[in-house]
Write an enzyme that holds these catalytic residues in place. Structure first.
Site, PDB file in Angstrom:
ATOM      1  N   PRO A 143       0.816  -1.221   0.000  1.00 26.96           N
ATOM      2  CA  PRO A 143       0.000   0.000   0.000  1.00 26.96           C
ATOM      3  C   PRO A 143       0.848   1.270   0.000  1.00 26.96           C
ATOM      4  CG  PRO A 143      -0.194  -1.163   2.107  1.00 26.96           C
ATOM      5  CD  PRO A 143       0.564  -2.057   1.195  1.00 26.96           C
TER       6      PRO A 143
ATOM      7  N   GLU B 295       2.605  -6.907   8.577  1.00 23.58           N
ATOM      8  CA  GLU B 295       2.906  -5.474   8.416  1.00 23.58           C
ATOM      9  C   GLU B 295       3.866  -5.221   7.259  1.00 23.58           C
ATOM     10  OE1 GLU B 295       1.462  -2.882  10.224  1.00 23.58           O
ATOM     11  OE2 GLU B 295       0.190  -4.590  10.745  1.00 23.58           O
TER      12      GLU B 295
ATOM     13  N   ARG C 128      -3.267  -9.399 -20.429  1.00 26.03           N
ATOM     14  CA  ARG C 128      -4.114  -8.917 -21.531  1.00 26.03           C
ATOM     15  C   ARG C 128      -3.311  -8.223 -22.610  1.00 26.03           C
ATOM     16  NH1 ARG C 128      -6.970  -4.920 -21.014  1.00 26.03           N
ATOM     17  NH2 ARG C 128      -8.687  -5.446 -22.389  1.00 26.03           N
TER      18      ARG C 128
ATOM     19  N   ASP D  14      -9.207   0.390 -24.866  1.00 22.14           N
ATOM     20  CA  ASP D  14      -9.532   0.278 -23.453  1.00 22.14           C
ATOM     21  C   ASP D  14      -9.595   1.618 -22.752  1.00 22.14           C
ATOM     22  OD1 ASP D  14      -9.669  -2.390 -23.195  1.00 22.14           O
ATOM     23  OD2 ASP D  14      -7.589  -2.657 -22.591  1.00 22.14           O
TER      24      ASP D  14
HETATM   25  N1  ADE Z   1      -0.849  -5.011   0.009  1.00 24.08           N
HETATM   26  C1  ADE Z   1      -1.748  -4.557   0.918  1.00 24.08           C
HETATM   27  N2  ADE Z   1      -2.473  -3.547   0.428  1.00 24.08           N
HETATM   28  C2  ADE Z   1      -2.025  -3.344  -0.852  1.00 24.08           C
HETATM   29  C3  ADE Z   1      -2.377  -2.432  -1.874  1.00 24.08           C
HETATM   30  N3  ADE Z   1      -3.327  -1.498  -1.710  1.00 24.08           N
HETATM   31  N4  ADE Z   1      -1.731  -2.506  -3.042  1.00 24.08           N
HETATM   32  C4  ADE Z   1      -0.757  -3.418  -3.216  1.00 24.08           C
HETATM   33  N5  ADE Z   1      -0.376  -4.305  -2.291  1.00 24.08           N
HETATM   34  C5  ADE Z   1      -1.007  -4.271  -1.113  1.00 24.08           C
END
Ligand code: ADE
Length: 264
Positions: free
Chosen positions: A94, A121, A159, A174
């Site tokens: 994330p 984590e 793809r 696309d």
């Molecule tokens: N791992 C946990 N959340 C994630 C996200 N939003 N994008 C990529 N990998 C992740």
């Protein structure tokens, strides 16, 4: 293209057997290798995590199993000397840079990708500093691990591999490929539950259909994703269409969601 995925849940990647990605594998366009990280854990319990330095909630993935896995899979003398080079190593997280269609297209040009799926984590940062080429997020939300993000990225990349999508034009048209969201689509019947397919799409006039699609894609984008318009070179005509429908061409959307309801 060769793809290696390192995870503590190889079964999580079972959708890779299905549909478009599954067919690309069956046809030899995509060569996927799934690896259980625990096979590189050295203790009897096959531990891959530990408490974070500095305290705080959750656990962190230890560096040693990752180091061993990446050295064996992707380091010099990896499993496939025929590849002749290091893979591109991607860590879904994330805190990564956003995944985009443009990045998917860059990955589609690579001969060999390795996805490192963290859990808990995350992975000890020293592994990422030493090995990762890219840290990538698929959106501003937190998943339980990198597996689903890897599935998302792999489908978007597959793809784009030559020979995977029958009609190559459908990839070019696309959403995002042109910088605009795609125009709405319809099939038979021409009237359903009182809703009619726009007459222009049934006119057989391919010039008019092309213009309608462009205008509708533009208005849809101005309404739903005005941020995307910043990167698009708008023509005079485009600006006039936006103004006519009460939408600024750089983000001030007004009016109803233009789902195919463009003046013809
Ligand atoms: N791992 C946990 N959340 C994630 C996200 N939003 N994008 C990529 N990998 C992740």
């Amino acid at each position: 293209m060769r793809v290696d995925v390192i995870t503590i849940f190889p079964e999580y990647l079972s959708p890779l057997d299905l549909s478009l990605v599954g067919r690309a594998r069956a046809r030899g366009i995509l060569d996927v290798h799934l690896h259980d990280l625990r096979q590189w854990a050295s203790d009897v319990h096959r531990t891959v995590d530990d408490a974070p330095y500095g305290g705080g909630p959750g656990m962190v993935m230890r560096p040693e199993p990752w180091w061993a896995a990446l050295t064996e899979i992707g380091g010099a003398g990896g499993p496939d000397p025929a590849m002749g080079r290091r893979p591109r190593i991607i860590v879904p997280t994330p805190v990564g840079r956003p995944f985009t269609q443009a990045y998917a297209a860059r990955l589609a040009d690579e001969p060999w990708l390795v996805f490192c799926c963290g859990r808990y984590e995350g992975i000890d940062t020293r592994v990422i500093e030493e090995w990762a080429d890219d840290e990538i997020s698929i959106g501003d939300y937190v998943l339980a691990g990198g597996e689903v993000a890897t599935l998302v990225m792999l489908e978007a990349v597959t793809r784009l591999l030559p020979g995977v999508v029958g009609n190559a034009e459908s990839v070019v048209d696309d959403s995002f490929a042109s910088g605009l969201l795609e125009a709405p689509v319809y099939t038979r019947p021409p009237v359903w539950q009182g809703h009619e397919v726009p007459a222009v799409l049934r006119s057989g006039d391919h010039g008019a259909i092309g213009r309608w699609r462009r205008d509708t894609a533009l208005l849809r984008t101005a309404h739903r994703r005005p941020d995307l318009l910043e990167a698009v070179d708008l023509t005079e005509h485009d600006r006039a269409i936006c103004a006519e429908h009460g939408m600024g061409d750089h983000g001030t959307a007004g009016g109803a969601d233009p789902n195919g309801r463009v003046a013809q």
